[in-house]
Design a protein around this motif. Sequence first.
Motif, PDB file in Angstrom:
ATOM      1  N   ILE A  48       0.850  -1.099  -0.030  1.00 54.15           N
ATOM      2  CA  ILE A  48       0.077  -0.174  -0.069  1.00 54.15           C
ATOM      3  C   ILE A  48       1.097   1.433  -0.003  1.00 54.15           C
ATOM      4  CG2 ILE A  48      -1.329   1.023   1.618  1.00 54.15           C
ATOM      5  CD1 ILE A  48      -2.864  -1.420   2.362  1.00 54.15           C
ATOM      6  N   PHE A  49       0.759   1.845  -1.318  1.00 51.28           N
ATOM      7  CA  PHE A  49       1.625   2.898  -1.228  1.00 51.28           C
ATOM      8  C   PHE A  49       1.315   3.920  -1.243  1.00 51.28           C
ATOM      9  CE2 PHE A  49       3.055   0.249  -4.441  1.00 51.28           C
ATOM     10  CZ  PHE A  49       4.062  -0.821  -4.090  1.00 51.28           C
ATOM     11  N   VAL A  50       1.905   4.907   0.041  1.00 46.90           N
ATOM     12  CA  VAL A  50       1.295   5.968   0.906  1.00 46.90           C
ATOM     13  C   VAL A  50       1.370   7.368   0.232  1.00 46.90           C
ATOM     14  CG1 VAL A  50       0.176   7.235   3.237  1.00 46.90           C
ATOM     15  CG2 VAL A  50       0.548   4.499   2.365  1.00 46.90           C
ATOM     16  N   LEU A 107     -10.384  -6.427   3.420  1.00 49.77           N
ATOM     17  CA  LEU A 107     -11.180  -5.728   4.648  1.00 49.77           C
ATOM     18  C   LEU A 107     -11.170  -4.058   3.767  1.00 49.77           C
ATOM     19  CD1 LEU A 107      -7.393  -5.843   7.359  1.00 49.77           C
ATOM     20  CD2 LEU A 107      -9.849  -5.973   7.338  1.00 49.77           C
ATOM     21  N   GLY A 108     -11.605  -3.933   2.128  1.00 44.27           N
ATOM     22  CA  GLY A 108     -11.825  -2.635   2.052  1.00 44.27           C
ATOM     23  C   GLY A 108     -11.714  -1.425   1.326  1.00 44.27           C
ATOM     24  N   ILE A 109     -10.057  -2.159   1.795  1.00 45.06           N
ATOM     25  CA  ILE A 109      -8.649  -0.888   1.051  1.00 45.06           C
ATOM     26  C   ILE A 109      -8.474  -0.318   0.179  1.00 45.06           C
ATOM     27  CG2 ILE A 109      -6.404  -0.414   1.866  1.00 45.06           C
ATOM     28  CD1 ILE A 109      -6.579  -2.592   4.572  1.00 45.06           C
ATOM     29  N   SER A 110      -8.526   1.508  -0.015  1.00 45.15           N
ATOM     30  CA  SER A 110      -9.015   1.265  -1.536  1.00 45.15           C
ATOM     31  C   SER A 110      -7.986   2.458  -1.863  1.00 45.15           C
ATOM     32  CB  SER A 110     -10.443   1.568  -1.760  1.00 45.15           C
ATOM     33  OG  SER A 110     -10.851   0.989  -1.984  1.00 45.15           O
ATOM     34  N   VAL A 111      -7.554   2.863  -2.756  1.00 43.85           N
ATOM     35  CA  VAL A 111      -7.435   4.534  -3.418  1.00 43.85           C
ATOM     36  C   VAL A 111      -8.283   5.362  -2.825  1.00 43.85           C
ATOM     37  CG1 VAL A 111      -6.281   5.674  -5.029  1.00 43.85           C
ATOM     38  CG2 VAL A 111      -5.315   2.833  -4.979  1.00 43.85           C
ATOM     39  N   GLY A 112      -7.387   6.306  -1.969  1.00 46.78           N
ATOM     40  CA  GLY A 112      -7.961   7.489  -1.411  1.00 46.78           C
ATOM     41  C   GLY A 112      -8.485   7.203   0.279  1.00 46.78           C
ATOM     42  N   VAL A 134      -2.185   9.750   2.327  1.00 41.00           N
ATOM     43  CA  VAL A 134      -3.622   9.443   1.415  1.00 41.00           C
ATOM     44  C   VAL A 134      -3.099   7.884   0.608  1.00 41.00           C
ATOM     45  CG1 VAL A 134      -4.917  10.069  -0.813  1.00 41.00           C
ATOM     46  CG2 VAL A 134      -5.083  11.053   1.483  1.00 41.00           C
ATOM     47  N   ILE A 135      -3.676   6.787   0.321  1.00 37.53           N
ATOM     48  CA  ILE A 135      -3.302   5.829  -0.373  1.00 37.53           C
ATOM     49  C   ILE A 135      -3.390   5.748  -1.549  1.00 37.53           C
ATOM     50  CG2 ILE A 135      -3.976   4.086  -1.171  1.00 37.53           C
ATOM     51  CD1 ILE A 135      -4.792   3.051   1.349  1.00 37.53           C
ATOM     52  N   SER A 136      -2.054   6.213  -2.570  1.00 34.76           N
ATOM     53  CA  SER A 136      -2.150   6.180  -4.028  1.00 34.76           C
ATOM     54  C   SER A 136      -1.922   5.338  -4.988  1.00 34.76           C
ATOM     55  CB  SER A 136      -1.198   7.179  -4.000  1.00 34.76           C
ATOM     56  OG  SER A 136       0.067   6.287  -3.583  1.00 34.76           O
ATOM     57  N   LYS A 137      -1.264   3.466  -4.034  1.00 29.56           N
ATOM     58  CA  LYS A 137      -1.822   2.742  -5.251  1.00 29.56           C
ATOM     59  C   LYS A 137      -2.110   1.658  -4.376  1.00 29.56           C
ATOM     60  CE  LYS A 137       0.731   0.588  -8.167  1.00 29.56           C
ATOM     61  NZ  LYS A 137       2.230   0.475  -9.183  1.00 29.56           N
ATOM     62  N   ILE A 138      -2.385   0.233  -4.357  1.00 26.27           N
ATOM     63  CA  ILE A 138      -2.337  -0.893  -3.984  1.00 26.27           C
ATOM     64  C   ILE A 138      -2.126  -1.626  -4.689  1.00 26.27           C
ATOM     65  CG2 ILE A 138      -3.602  -2.461  -2.409  1.00 26.27           C
ATOM     66  CD1 ILE A 138      -5.206  -0.274  -1.748  1.00 26.27           C
ATOM     67  N   HIS A 139      -0.553  -2.250  -4.397  1.00 25.58           N
ATOM     68  CA  HIS A 139      -0.444  -3.868  -5.293  1.00 25.58           C
ATOM     69  C   HIS A 139      -0.783  -4.874  -4.550  1.00 25.58           C
ATOM     70  CE1 HIS A 139       1.984  -5.964  -8.808  1.00 25.58           C
ATOM     71  NE2 HIS A 139       2.302  -6.446  -7.350  1.00 25.58           N
ATOM     72  N   LYS A 140      -1.591  -5.024  -5.122  1.00 34.87           N
ATOM     73  CA  LYS A 140      -2.055  -6.727  -4.698  1.00 34.87           C
ATOM     74  C   LYS A 140      -1.863  -7.841  -5.056  1.00 34.87           C
ATOM     75  CE  LYS A 140      -6.328  -4.238  -4.305  1.00 34.87           C
ATOM     76  NZ  LYS A 140      -8.087  -4.236  -4.688  1.00 34.87           N
ATOM     77  N   GLY A 193       4.981   4.844  -7.455  1.00 30.68           N
ATOM     78  CA  GLY A 193       4.771   6.067  -8.113  1.00 30.68           C
ATOM     79  C   GLY A 193       5.878   7.305  -7.121  1.00 30.68           C
ATOM     80  N   ASP A 194       5.668   8.359  -7.472  1.00 30.06           N
ATOM     81  CA  ASP A 194       6.845   9.428  -7.821  1.00 30.06           C
ATOM     82  C   ASP A 194       6.589   9.783  -6.592  1.00 30.06           C
ATOM     83  OD1 ASP A 194       7.817   8.537 -10.247  1.00 30.06           O
ATOM     84  OD2 ASP A 194       6.011  10.737 -11.266  1.00 30.06           O
ATOM     85  N   ASN A 195       5.180   9.840  -5.424  1.00 27.58           N
ATOM     86  CA  ASN A 195       4.558  10.845  -4.567  1.00 27.58           C
ATOM     87  C   ASN A 195       5.159  10.226  -2.990  1.00 27.58           C
ATOM     88  OD1 ASN A 195       4.616  13.656  -3.447  1.00 27.58           O
ATOM     89  ND2 ASN A 195       2.679  13.389  -3.545  1.00 27.58           N
ATOM     90  N   VAL A 196       5.440   9.202  -2.947  1.00 22.87           N
ATOM     91  CA  VAL A 196       5.479   8.428  -1.850  1.00 22.87           C
ATOM     92  C   VAL A 196       6.456   8.628  -0.516  1.00 22.87           C
ATOM     93  CG1 VAL A 196       5.849   6.141  -1.209  1.00 22.87           C
ATOM     94  CG2 VAL A 196       4.584   6.270  -3.333  1.00 22.87           C
TER      95      VAL A 196
END
Length: 121
Positions: A55-57, A98-103, A62-68, A81-84
Amino acid sequence: MARFTVQVADDAAERSQGLMFIEQMPTLEGMLFVYERPQRVAFWMRNTLIPLDMIFVEPDGVISKIHKEAVPLDETGIPGGDNVQYVLEINGGLSDRLGISVGDILQHPFIGPGAAKPCAN
């Protein structure tokens, strides 16, 4: 909302070691990688024996990307990403369960006063 117990990797040696050679991890545990400043990051699964969700933050939490379901032992780069500034690694498949999502917002004391939502500890 989900609450994790995390090991913090906040220096180069700890980030380099990560979760390598760990054979199992309790469900609601993980590792939080903390960088000094926002940057471009990429991870891989060298010597990592369990599947992970990464989970990239961004600096504000704010979560910007999730690699599953990153594949154990795979050395293919996984760009975040560039702003992690933070990366949370948890057991593979758990972000969907758990329903974790980008945003969504990650809260941790390391995120500090610029957090989108302050940490209540």
